[in-house]
Design an enzyme around this catalytic site. Structure first.
Site, mmCIF file in Angstrom:
data_model
loop_
_atom_site.group_PDB
_atom_site.id
_atom_site.type_symbol
_atom_site.label_atom_id
_atom_site.label_comp_id
_atom_site.label_asym_id
_atom_site.label_seq_id
_atom_site.Cartn_x
_atom_site.Cartn_y
_atom_site.Cartn_z
ATOM 1 N N GLY A 90 0.818 -0.990 0.059
ATOM 2 C CA GLY A 90 0.000 0.038 -0.129
ATOM 3 C C GLY A 90 0.805 1.228 -0.004
ATOM 4 C CB THR A 93 -2.648 4.573 5.825
ATOM 5 O OG1 THR A 93 -3.982 4.666 6.367
ATOM 6 C CG2 THR A 93 -1.562 3.824 6.819
ATOM 7 C CG HIS A 95 -2.180 3.912 11.902
ATOM 8 N ND1 HIS A 95 -3.371 3.322 11.125
ATOM 9 C CD2 HIS A 95 -1.107 2.935 11.208
ATOM 10 C CE1 HIS A 95 -2.813 2.135 10.366
ATOM 11 N NE2 HIS A 95 -1.476 2.021 10.373
ATOM 12 C CB ILE A 164 -6.619 -3.682 3.611
ATOM 13 C CG1 ILE A 164 -7.892 -4.148 4.353
ATOM 14 C CG2 ILE A 164 -5.866 -5.123 3.686
ATOM 15 C CD1 ILE A 164 -8.787 -4.897 3.308
ATOM 16 C CB SER A 178 -6.761 1.032 10.327
ATOM 17 O OG SER A 178 -6.621 1.490 8.945
ATOM 18 C CB CYS A 194 -5.175 4.519 -0.222
ATOM 19 S SG CYS A 194 -4.928 3.682 1.645
#
Length: 238
Positions: A90, A93, A95, A164, A178, A194
């Site tokens: 990927g 992203t 978090h 993912i 997540s 992404c």
């Protein structure tokens, strides 16, 4: 119930011995580097037959991660939060608090050795968990993750609600998924999530589902059982 076209592929994701997967929920906010180190050690132990499979649910402090396909131009604000380069699949992203991260350490040697089926299983796990709240979600061709369609008078759009990004070593998986429960959605503004610019991100709370993290975990556990099999809850020692 799983839809018929998926049944054949997804059934292979269950272990023949139906051995329960350790289900661990970490308290507090877990440092990302420490989490990676733990995963590396656990995956090696699983591959060596010295430890069982594990789903590790946690929250991180605010940070960005870059997968192997990440493009530098998609990091819009490099100074906003720490950036971690990682070996998962990927792109960029986010978090942070209010987002449930689930690190998936499963032995695909015992679950069919089918990468495509495994990724579909992760997708259906998230879709099923969201379905526990009455949220209709799905996947989209050419876009990684799980999406919801939103509509209003004269408008409609698709927003991403779950991501993912996985890696395999000796057919043992790590990294994972997540789910946005109640993160600060403004924090996604420092990246192109992404690599997709034309769509936004959302969360359960943003959709009007006032779910707690415990409730999200319960929904994910119910959906996990349907696809991957039983779990046993392990209380972390620290």
């Amino acid at each position: 119930m799983l839809s018929d076209p998926l049944n054949t592929d997804l059934l292979k994701l269950r272990r023949e011995d139906d051995r329960p997967v350790d289900w661990v929920v970490a308290p507090g906010h877990v440092d990302y580097a420490a989490a990676e180190a733990f995963m590396e050690a656990r995956v090696a132990a699983i591959a060596a037959g010295e430890a069982g499979e594990m789903i590790w649910l946690l929250e991180h402090p605010p940070l960005y991660t870059a997968g192997v396909s990440a493009r530098d131009e998609d990091l819009l604000d490099a100074g906003r939060f720490p950036v971690h380069r990682t070996g998962r699949g990927g792109q960029f992203t986010y978090h942070g608090p209010g987002q449930r991260v689930a690190y998936v350490m499963l032995d695909l040697n015992r679950r069919g050795k089918d990468v495509r089926a495994f990724v579909r299983g992760l997708e259906q796990w998230l879709i099923g968990g969201l379905g526990e709240f009455g949220v209709k979600a799905d996947v989209r061709d050419g876009r990684v993750g799980v999406w919801v369609e939103r509509k209003g008078p004269g408008w409609s759009r698709e927003d991403k609600i779950a991501a993912i990004g996985v890696k395999l070593r000796k057919w043992v998986s790590f990294h994972g998924v997540s789910l946005n429960v109640e993160p600060d959605l403004d924090h996604f503004g420092g990246i192109v999530p992404c690599g997709i610019q034309e769509h936004g991100v959302t969360s359960l709370v943003d959709l009007g589902v006032l779910a707690t993290m415990d409730e999200a975990d319960a929904a994910l556990k119910t959906s996990f059982h349907r696809i991957f099999g039983p779990t046993t809850e392990i209380i972390p020692s620290s």
